[in-house]
Design a protein around this motif. Sequence first.
Motif, PDB file in Angstrom:
ATOM      1  N   GLY A  68       1.773  27.384 -15.608  1.00 30.45           N
ATOM      2  CA  GLY A  68       1.050  28.628 -14.413  1.00 30.45           C
ATOM      3  C   GLY A  68      -0.840  28.256 -14.798  1.00 30.45           C
ATOM      4  N   VAL A  69      -0.252  26.655 -14.221  1.00 32.01           N
ATOM      5  CA  VAL A  69      -1.748  26.215 -13.967  1.00 32.01           C
ATOM      6  C   VAL A  69      -1.873  26.168 -12.324  1.00 32.01           C
ATOM      7  N   ALA A  70      -2.029  25.983 -11.186  1.00 35.17           N
ATOM      8  CA  ALA A  70      -2.181  25.665  -9.639  1.00 35.17           C
ATOM      9  C   ALA A  70      -3.675  25.212  -9.618  1.00 35.17           C
ATOM     10  N   LEU A  71      -3.416  23.833  -9.280  1.00 39.90           N
ATOM     11  CA  LEU A  71      -5.027  23.510  -8.852  1.00 39.90           C
ATOM     12  C   LEU A  71      -5.018  22.438  -7.609  1.00 39.90           C
ATOM     13  N   PRO A  72      -5.377  24.037  -6.804  1.00 42.50           N
ATOM     14  CA  PRO A  72      -5.186  23.923  -5.550  1.00 42.50           C
ATOM     15  C   PRO A  72      -5.781  22.138  -4.677  1.00 42.50           C
ATOM     16  N   SER A  73      -6.517  21.695  -5.439  1.00 40.22           N
ATOM     17  CA  SER A  73      -7.304  20.532  -4.719  1.00 40.22           C
ATOM     18  C   SER A  73      -6.020  18.958  -4.826  1.00 40.22           C
ATOM     19  N   LEU A  74      -5.570  18.977  -6.245  1.00 40.10           N
ATOM     20  CA  LEU A  74      -4.327  18.261  -6.665  1.00 40.10           C
ATOM     21  C   LEU A  74      -4.328  17.790  -5.825  1.00 40.10           C
ATOM     22  N   GLY A  75      -3.790  16.109  -5.436  1.00 40.31           N
ATOM     23  CA  GLY A  75      -3.760  14.791  -4.189  1.00 40.31           C
ATOM     24  C   GLY A  75      -3.741  13.419  -5.185  1.00 40.31           C
ATOM     25  N   VAL A  76      -3.894  12.531  -4.105  1.00 41.37           N
ATOM     26  CA  VAL A  76      -3.401  10.928  -3.910  1.00 41.37           C
ATOM     27  C   VAL A  76      -5.072  10.840  -3.614  1.00 41.37           C
ATOM     28  N   ASP A  77      -6.030  10.495  -4.507  1.00 42.73           N
ATOM     29  CA  ASP A  77      -7.081  10.182  -3.801  1.00 42.73           C
ATOM     30  C   ASP A  77      -7.005   9.134  -2.392  1.00 42.73           C
ATOM     31  N   PRO A  78      -7.635   9.405  -1.447  1.00 45.54           N
ATOM     32  CA  PRO A  78      -7.705   8.811  -0.237  1.00 45.54           C
ATOM     33  C   PRO A  78      -8.401   7.515  -0.417  1.00 45.54           C
ATOM     34  N   VAL A  79      -9.208   7.238  -0.727  1.00 43.27           N
ATOM     35  CA  VAL A  79     -10.505   5.916  -0.770  1.00 43.27           C
ATOM     36  C   VAL A  79      -9.774   5.146  -1.673  1.00 43.27           C
ATOM     37  N   SER A  91       0.451  -1.630   0.416  1.00 42.03           N
ATOM     38  CA  SER A  91       0.035   0.116  -0.165  1.00 42.03           C
ATOM     39  C   SER A  91       0.896   1.094   0.111  1.00 42.03           C
ATOM     40  N   SER A  92       2.294   1.505   1.306  1.00 38.90           N
ATOM     41  CA  SER A  92       2.797   2.330   0.535  1.00 38.90           C
ATOM     42  C   SER A  92       3.414   2.732  -0.157  1.00 38.90           C
ATOM     43  N   GLN A  93       3.577   1.915  -1.043  1.00 38.50           N
ATOM     44  CA  GLN A  93       4.555   1.757  -2.353  1.00 38.50           C
ATOM     45  C   GLN A  93       3.637   2.351  -3.938  1.00 38.50           C
ATOM     46  N   ARG A  94       2.095   2.119  -2.599  1.00 37.33           N
ATOM     47  CA  ARG A  94       0.663   2.004  -4.376  1.00 37.33           C
ATOM     48  C   ARG A  94       1.150   3.658  -4.131  1.00 37.33           C
ATOM     49  N   VAL A  95       1.100   4.167  -3.073  1.00 37.14           N
ATOM     50  CA  VAL A  95       1.075   5.512  -2.984  1.00 37.14           C
ATOM     51  C   VAL A  95       2.276   6.274  -3.118  1.00 37.14           C
ATOM     52  N   ARG A  96       2.927   6.134  -2.770  1.00 42.45           N
ATOM     53  CA  ARG A  96       4.060   6.721  -3.179  1.00 42.45           C
ATOM     54  C   ARG A  96       4.508   6.734  -4.746  1.00 42.45           C
ATOM     55  N   SER A  97       4.398   6.367  -5.141  1.00 43.99           N
ATOM     56  CA  SER A  97       4.159   5.746  -7.034  1.00 43.99           C
ATOM     57  C   SER A  97       3.450   6.766  -7.487  1.00 43.99           C
ATOM     58  N   THR A  98       1.839   6.781  -6.672  1.00 41.01           N
ATOM     59  CA  THR A  98       0.981   8.098  -6.971  1.00 41.01           C
ATOM     60  C   THR A  98       1.678   9.181  -7.011  1.00 41.01           C
ATOM     61  N   GLU A  99       2.282   9.822  -5.312  1.00 41.12           N
ATOM     62  CA  GLU A  99       2.759  10.630  -4.840  1.00 41.12           C
ATOM     63  C   GLU A  99       3.388  11.078  -6.049  1.00 41.12           C
ATOM     64  N   ASP A 100       4.591  10.306  -6.672  1.00 46.68           N
ATOM     65  CA  ASP A 100       5.477  10.796  -6.767  1.00 46.68           C
ATOM     66  C   ASP A 100       4.404  11.331  -8.612  1.00 46.68           C
ATOM     67  N   ALA A 101       3.675  10.406  -9.224  1.00 49.89           N
ATOM     68  CA  ALA A 101       3.173  11.235 -10.158  1.00 49.89           C
ATOM     69  C   ALA A 101       2.210  12.489  -9.903  1.00 49.89           C
ATOM     70  N   ALA A 127       3.646  14.944  -8.185  1.00 45.86           N
ATOM     71  CA  ALA A 127       4.477  15.813  -7.840  1.00 45.86           C
ATOM     72  C   ALA A 127       5.110  16.319  -9.309  1.00 45.86           C
ATOM     73  N   CYS A 128       4.679  14.697  -9.970  1.00 48.96           N
ATOM     74  CA  CYS A 128       5.196  15.683 -11.208  1.00 48.96           C
ATOM     75  C   CYS A 128       4.554  16.239 -11.901  1.00 48.96           C
ATOM     76  N   LEU A 129       3.007  15.913 -11.971  1.00 47.77           N
ATOM     77  CA  LEU A 129       2.305  16.704 -13.053  1.00 47.77           C
ATOM     78  C   LEU A 129       2.282  18.186 -12.147  1.00 47.77           C
ATOM     79  N   ARG A 130       1.936  18.429 -10.529  1.00 47.89           N
ATOM     80  CA  ARG A 130       2.067  19.388 -10.114  1.00 47.89           C
ATOM     81  C   ARG A 130       3.484  21.025 -10.593  1.00 47.89           C
ATOM     82  N   ALA A 131       4.523  19.693 -11.078  1.00 46.64           N
ATOM     83  CA  ALA A 131       5.705  21.003 -11.553  1.00 46.64           C
ATOM     84  C   ALA A 131       5.043  21.073 -12.673  1.00 46.64           C
ATOM     85  N   ALA A 132       3.703  20.296 -13.718  1.00 46.81           N
ATOM     86  CA  ALA A 132       4.134  20.216 -14.934  1.00 46.81           C
ATOM     87  C   ALA A 132       3.397  21.479 -15.236  1.00 46.81           C
ATOM     88  N   LEU A 133       2.129  21.526 -13.940  1.00 48.48           N
ATOM     89  CA  LEU A 133       1.209  22.609 -13.809  1.00 48.48           C
ATOM     90  C   LEU A 133       2.057  23.827 -13.741  1.00 48.48           C
TER      91      LEU A 133
END
Length: 75
Positions: free
Chosen positions: A27-38, A5-15, A17-23
């Motif tokens: 010049g785009v900020a998505l304040p709610s961007l994150g890993v879906d906890p469910v 589970s922690s590896q899956r979350v880490r992989s998604t958190e990495d994705a 982070a990459c998406l946030r940096a690209a956005l």
Amino acid sequence: MEMTSSQRVRSTEDAVACLRAALEGAGVALPSLGVDPVTAATGEPYALVELGRCNVRTAVRLADALRGAAAGGDA
């Protein structure tokens, strides 16, 4: 070998982070961007990325950035 589970979350958190940096680079900020906890708590190979809601200005910036990328330019 199955991912933990922690590896899956880490992989998604990495994705996320990459998406946030690209956005941010576009010049785009998505304040709610994150890993879906469910889905992060399930046995699925990868959790879903929650893009969240945004205001109209952000939606227009995101559309402009995608159009620029599709055209091969820097939006």
